[in-house]
Every structure is written in structure tokens, then in C-alpha cells.
Design a protein around this motif. Structure first.
Motif, PDB file in Angstrom:
ATOM      1  N   ALA B 107       0.840  -1.203   0.000  1.00  0.00           N
ATOM      2  CA  ALA B 107       0.000   0.000   0.000  1.00  0.00           C
ATOM      3  C   ALA B 107       0.874   1.253   0.000  1.00  0.00           C
ATOM      4  N   MET B 108       1.881   1.242   0.857  1.00  0.00           N
ATOM      5  CA  MET B 108       2.799   2.383   0.960  1.00  0.00           C
ATOM      6  C   MET B 108       3.522   2.615  -0.363  1.00  0.00           C
ATOM      7  N   LEU B 109       3.997   1.499  -0.924  1.00  0.00           N
ATOM      8  CA  LEU B 109       4.737   1.525  -2.189  1.00  0.00           C
ATOM      9  C   LEU B 109       3.927   2.201  -3.290  1.00  0.00           C
ATOM     10  N   SER B 110       2.631   1.873  -3.327  1.00  0.00           N
ATOM     11  CA  SER B 110       1.818   2.341  -4.449  1.00  0.00           C
ATOM     12  C   SER B 110       1.678   3.851  -4.415  1.00  0.00           C
ATOM     13  N   VAL B 111       1.855   4.475  -3.246  1.00  0.00           N
ATOM     14  CA  VAL B 111       1.759   5.938  -3.204  1.00  0.00           C
ATOM     15  C   VAL B 111       3.138   6.571  -3.389  1.00  0.00           C
ATOM     16  N   ILE B 112       4.141   6.025  -2.702  1.00  0.00           N
ATOM     17  CA  ILE B 112       5.459   6.663  -2.757  1.00  0.00           C
ATOM     18  C   ILE B 112       6.020   6.625  -4.180  1.00  0.00           C
ATOM     19  N   LEU B 113       5.747   5.539  -4.899  1.00  0.00           N
ATOM     20  CA  LEU B 113       6.295   5.422  -6.256  1.00  0.00           C
ATOM     21  C   LEU B 113       5.781   6.532  -7.167  1.00  0.00           C
ATOM     22  N   ILE B 114       4.581   7.047  -6.870  1.00  0.00           N
ATOM     23  CA  ILE B 114       4.034   8.122  -7.719  1.00  0.00           C
ATOM     24  C   ILE B 114       4.935   9.355  -7.657  1.00  0.00           C
ATOM     25  N   TRP B 115       5.554   9.593  -6.494  1.00  0.00           N
ATOM     26  CA  TRP B 115       6.368  10.800  -6.326  1.00  0.00           C
ATOM     27  C   TRP B 115       7.565  10.821  -7.272  1.00  0.00           C
ATOM     28  N   ALA B 116       7.894   9.672  -7.842  1.00  0.00           N
ATOM     29  CA  ALA B 116       9.037   9.626  -8.758  1.00  0.00           C
ATOM     30  C   ALA B 116       8.813  10.488  -9.980  1.00  0.00           C
TER      31      ALA B 116
END
Lengths: 174, 420
Positions: B107-116
Motif C-alpha cells: 500500500a505504501m509503495l503504491s503511493v510513494i512510487l508516484i512521487w518519482a
């Protein structure tokens, strides 16, 4: 011989994800685990697309296969009655899949392995294609009259028909 | 181009190479540091975001909100985080351990990756992908998966019901969201986030296409599971939804993820429709661009918080009907109309030439034409709503009239029936 650099390393990571995930799909006794292994495998495939400089394919792989198809599979699995602890190893169609797998392996060996690593092979240094296509090229190719506009339109029509069909089936008889 | 080791901050990779490290490894380490920096920022920001949200919700409800720990209660969430970390971590007996523990991470990954792919300034972006917008859509679809994993592996019927609703809600609202995203992509003729930001130097896309901005905003509210679309964790029906069995920091991750996702969605709104970093002096002083981006995000984020504290939750059938019978048709028509008007503008020569694309005045004819197209779409959408609401009202009235006939229940006859 293989040169050990970062991209080789990354290739191996994604290859392991891809093949390991695929193995997990067929050997896991829990259908949900199987579906999640499928996602791991598809993710490995997406990584390989990135390594091949095809980011569009990678994103579409994640979006369509993981984001839509795999989730639908999980959803369907959740609605089935016995999804854990499957005892049967084979079902009645095992020989069909065995034949299909052997044929696929033969095609891959004849079509890919022999031309490159066979006795008269070109070895792996040969560049298979000089074209490096960008997303723009892909977009133009899909709507260019001389290229793929007809298959693209036919596929769109087919998908629209499928969608209309699904709605007709799902709807109540009023 | 071989770089020279100047100082350890700006030229880390050459410096590491000089001290005897393999160039590939040095490159890897410097990229890794960048990744850690971009990924840590939202994680730190979320502590502040939860405080903002609690304060605003408190003000709307005529309360004070957190005000004990630190000035204005600013450190309340740090205390809460410490509490979550030292709490007992319980795994339910029937849970699927691996998936149960993996779900908060995914779940965390799916949001943080957007910041890339978020362009913070004209020069600073994690990765300026050719396919930025598509990447965003692909990554956010993983979030659905995480919630499904959490719901199923908890071995709890409320969690599973929550997970089922997620599929219905998130997958449905992805359709209008993607269709709304098509319009900025068409306007910028690129899927790269940075190109979209540059294309808005002359005129923000929210002016050119308010309809897709609205659709994107609404479907984002639903995608992030915020009120009025917070059916994923409808407390009155599902106790807590998919994360009911989670405790300690794993629950904390889900909660932080929800706040972060809401902020990220609004950040993307600011990037796609409000010109990202664009503003006076942003190109010469990049840090200003970052500040502009944060201000723009706050401008759209804070109304969504007030909205959350104000409106009641919709029913699931209302939510689905709103999506499939209103948002999807409107967004499809919007894409067609926008494509048509855009082509027309180009043929008529109203579009700004590439040289003066960032000039405000040169953009006005195109903006006017596109706005006109939007007005047509809005008028059609209003007619659609009016028709369907009228039909619903008539059928309600017919039902009531029938009941009156059958039961002779004259008191049940309200004024509406008399009107029709």
C-alpha cells in the motif's frame, strides 16, 4: 561470455521474479497465493520491458495485467468455495497443457535459441533491430494509414462489442 | 562525459569513483540517495498532513483539535507515531501471515512510487519518464491490490467486505480518471509530467478544460477513499473496513498511506491542471517553483479536507450510478469534444505557435475556443442530470400514488404527487 554489469544483474533479478512467480502459480496449493504469484511473474515481465527500453509496454503490463486482469482473477478466486489447500495435482486437461507447453518450448528453441546460440548462430552480439522506437513512434504507428490503423480499429471495435455484450448479459430482464 | 570530483554533495558519484569505487556502483549509490530523498519527503510530510487534517476537521466541527503536545499540538502526531510503534503487533490466528504482513508495504509503495514522476521544479524531477501519466495510472492501480491483500488475509468478514467494495469503487472510478487524464495529455501532446508542466507556462489547463479537471478531482476523491466516497472503511457498516485486524505500526502504515494518497492525488491535480511549478521567477530560482507547487496543492487539498468534514457518505448504489451513468459518459464526450475543438483550433490557426506557447496573450484564442467546448459539455451534462433526477422523482411519485390507491393511505400523499 556474459559481462557482469548492473543491467545484467537487474536482468537476473527480473528473470528470477518472472520464472519464480510462474512456478509459484502452478505449484502453490492456495489459489490466492497462486494469483499473487502471477502478479509477481507479470511484474518481472514489466521489469524486462523496462530493460528492453520499452517503458510504454512496461506501464501497460502493470496497468492492464496487474491492475485489471490479476485483480479480477483474485476477485473471482475470492468468490470460489474451496480456494485453500487444494489436493488434486492434475485435472482432466493436464495432457492438453503438456502438449501446449512442449510445442511452445519447441517453437522457442527453433525460433530463438538456435538462430542465436546454435551451430550457425549469430551469437548474442547481433542487434536484432536498429530501430529504437519512442512512445511517439508507437502512437503514430497506431493511427498511420500505412501502418497499423486497421488492426487498431478492428481491435477497438471488438473490445466495444465485448463491452456491450457484457452489459447485455449482466443486465436484468426488464 | 567524465565528471570531476568537486565536492561530495553535487558530484557524489565521481568522488566515490575517485576513492577507488567501481563507477557503476558509485552511480548506483548516488541514484539510491536520490531515491531515498524523494521517498522520505512524503513520509515526513504525512506527519504534518495528519495534524492539518485533524485541525481543520476540528474547526469544522467546532472543536479545538490537538493542542496539548508542542505549539498548536504540532507534535501530537509524533507522539502518536511513537505510541503506534511500541504497541503490540497482533496477527490474527486465521490470517495468512505473509500476505497480511506484505499488504501495508505494498500500500505504501503504491503511493510513494508516484512521487518519482512529480516535477518539483523545472530541473528537479525523480525520473522524467516519457510515459509519466501512464506510469501514475499503472502505479495507483497497485493500491487496489494492496487493499485486497489486506482484506482477504485478515480472515475477517468485515475486512473482506471492505475489500470487495474496494474493487467496485477503485476499479470503477479509474475509468473516468483515465479519461480525464487524456485531455491534459492531448493539450500538452506528451505524457511526460515535465512536458505537461512546461505546456502550462502560458495558460493553466484548468482554464482550458475545467470539465476534465472536475472529473479528475471527483474521481480522485473516490480513488483515495475520502468522504463522500469513504465506503471502503464505512465505520457504521464495516467497523473499520479492510484494515480492521491491523494493529500497531502496520495500522499506522495504512493510515499514513491514506493521508499521503490524498495529498499525492491533489499534488497531481496541481501538476496536471494548475501548472505544477509555474509561477513568477520559478525558472531562475527553482526553489520558488517547489514552493508554488506546494501552495497550489494546498489550495486544492484544503477544500477536500473541508468537504470530508462536511458531507455525509453516499450509498454504494448511488456511488456506482454516479460513476457509470454520469462521470463516464461525460468524460467520454469530453474527450471527443476536446479532441475535435483542439484540431479545429489548430486548423483555424488559433493555437499559439511553438515560439510564443508560454505567452499568456497568445493562448487566449485557443483558451476561448476550448472553454466554449467545455460549456457545451457542461450544458449536456446538466441536461443529463436534470433528465435522470426528474425520472427518479416521477417514479417515486408513481410508487407513492400506487400505495395510496392500494392502501387508501391518504396521509402518505405528499405535495410532490399532487404536483404531477
Amino acid at each position: 561470455m556474459l559481462e557482469l554489469n548492473v543491467s545484467t544483474l537487474v536482468f537476473f533479478i527480473f528473470a528470477v521474479l518472472s520464472i519464480g512467480g510462474a512456478l509459484g502459480v502452478v505449484i502453490s496449493r492456495n489459489l490466492i497465493h497462486g494469483a499473487l504469484f502471477l502478479i509477481v511473474s507479470l511484474f518481472g515481465g514489466a521489469g524486462l520491458f523496462v530493460l528492453l527500453a520499452a517503458p510504454f509496454m512496461a506501464a501497460v503490463q502493470v496497468l492492464v495485467y496487474i491492475g485489471a486482469i490479476a485483480i479480477l482473477i483474485i476477485f473471482a478466486v475470492m468468490l470460489t468455495r474451496s480456494m485453500t489447500n487444494i489436493r488434486e495435482i492434475f485435472n482432466r486437461q493436464w495432457w492438453i497443457s503438456a502438449v501446449a507447453a512442449v510445442i511452445l518450448l519447441a517453437v522457442l528453441v527453433v525460433g530463438v535459441v538456435l538462430p542465436i546460440w546454435g551451430p550457425n548462430g549469430t551469437q548474442s552480439e547481433m542487434v536484432l533491430s536498429e530501430t529504437t522506437a519512442t512512445v511517439q513512434d508507437l502512437g503514430v504507428a497506431l493511427v498511420d494509414g500505412n501502418q497499423y490503423v486497421l488492426p487498431f480499429e478492428v481491435a477497438s471495435l471488438l473490445l466495444t462489442a465485448a463491452m456491450v455484450g457484457a452489459i447485455v448479459i449482466a443486465r436484468d430482464n426488464e | 562525459m567524465p565528471q570531476v570530483c568537486d565536492n561530495i554533495i553535487s558530484t557524489l558519484a565521481p568522488c566515490l569513483t575517485q576513492s577507488g569505487m567501481n563507477p557503476d556502483v558509485a552511480q548506483f549509490i548516488s541514484i539510491l540517495l536520490g531515491v531515498v530523498l524523494v521517498a522520505s519527503f512524503p513520509l515526513l510530510l504525512v506527519i504534518f498532513l495528519i495534524w492539518v487534517e485533524r485541525k481543520i476537521a476540528a474547526r469544522v466541527q467546532d472543536r479545538l483539535g490537538p493542542n496539548r503536545v508542542g505549539p498548536f499540538g504540532l507534535f501530537q502526531n509524533i507522539a502518536d507515531a511513537v505510541k503506534l510503534i511500541i504497541k503490540e503487533d497482533i496477527t490474527p490466528a486465521g490470517a495468512d501471515r505473509l500476505i497480511y504482513n506484505l499488504a501495508p508495504i505494498v500500500a505504501m509503495l503504491s503511493v510513494i512510487l508516484i512521487w518519482a514522476v512529480v516535477p518539483f521544479t523545472p530541473y528537479n524531477i525523480g525520473a522524467d519518464l516519457d510515459i509519466g501519466v501512464l506510469y501514475f495510472v499503472a502505479i495507483s492501480s497497485i493500491g487496489t491490490l494492496a487493499i485486497m491483500m489486506a482484506g482477504w488475509s485478515s480472515n475477517n468478514k468485515y475486512a473482506l467486505l471492505g475489500a470487495f467494495r474496494v474493487v467496485a469503487q477503485l476499479v470503477s472510478y479509474e475509468v473516468p480518471m483515465v479519461l480525464a487524464l487524456l485531455v491534459p495529455v492531448m493539450l500538452a501532446s506528451s505524457m511526460s509530467m515535465q512536458d505537461i508542466a512546461f505546456a502550462q507556462l502560458g495558460m493553466w489547463f484548468i482554464v482550458l478544460t475545467p470539465v476534465s479537471a472536475f472529473i479528475f478531482y471527483v474521481s480522485n476523491l473516490a480513488e483515495t477513499g475520502r468522504a463522500p466516497f469513504d465506503l471502503i472503511e464505512a465505520e457504521s457498516e464495516l467497523v473499520a473496513g479492510y484494515n480492521i485486524e491491523y494493529s500497531g505500526m502496520k495500522f499506522g502504515l495504512f493510515m499514513a498511506n491514506e493521508f499521503m494518497h490524498a495529498f499525492t492525488a491533489n499534488l497531481l491535480f496541481a501538476v496536471l491542471f494548475m501548472g505544477a511549478w509555474a509561477g513568477p521567477g520559478a525558472t531562475s530560482l527553482p526553489i520558488l517553483g517547489f514552493i508554488y507547487l506546494m501552495i497550489k496543492t494546498a489550495i486544492v487539498y484544503i477544500p477536500s479536507l473541508i468537504l470530508r468534514a462536511t458531507v455525509p457518505r453516499v450509498r454504494i448504489d448511488q456511488m456506482m450510478a454516479f460513476n457509470w451513468k454520469f462521470l463516464v459518459p461525460v468524460s467520454i464526450v469530453n474527450v471527443i469534444v476536446m479532441a475535435f475543438v483542439l484540431k479545429l483550433v489548430q486548423v483555424l490557426g488559433l493555437a499559439p505557435s511553438p515560439e510564443n506557447a508560454s505567452d499568456f496573450l497568445a493562448n487566449i484564442p485557443q483558451a476561448a475556443a476550448l472553454l466554449l467546448g467545455n460549456v457545451v459539455v457542461i450544458a449536456a451534462a446538466m441536461a443529463l442530470i436534470r433528465g435522470s433526477v426528474r425520472k427518479e422523482r416521477l417514479s417515486e411519485a408513481a410508487k407513492l400514488a400506487q400505495r395510496v390507491q392500494v392502501e387508501g393511505d391518504k396521509e402518505a400523499l405528499p405535495a410532490t404527487v399532487a404536483q404531477h
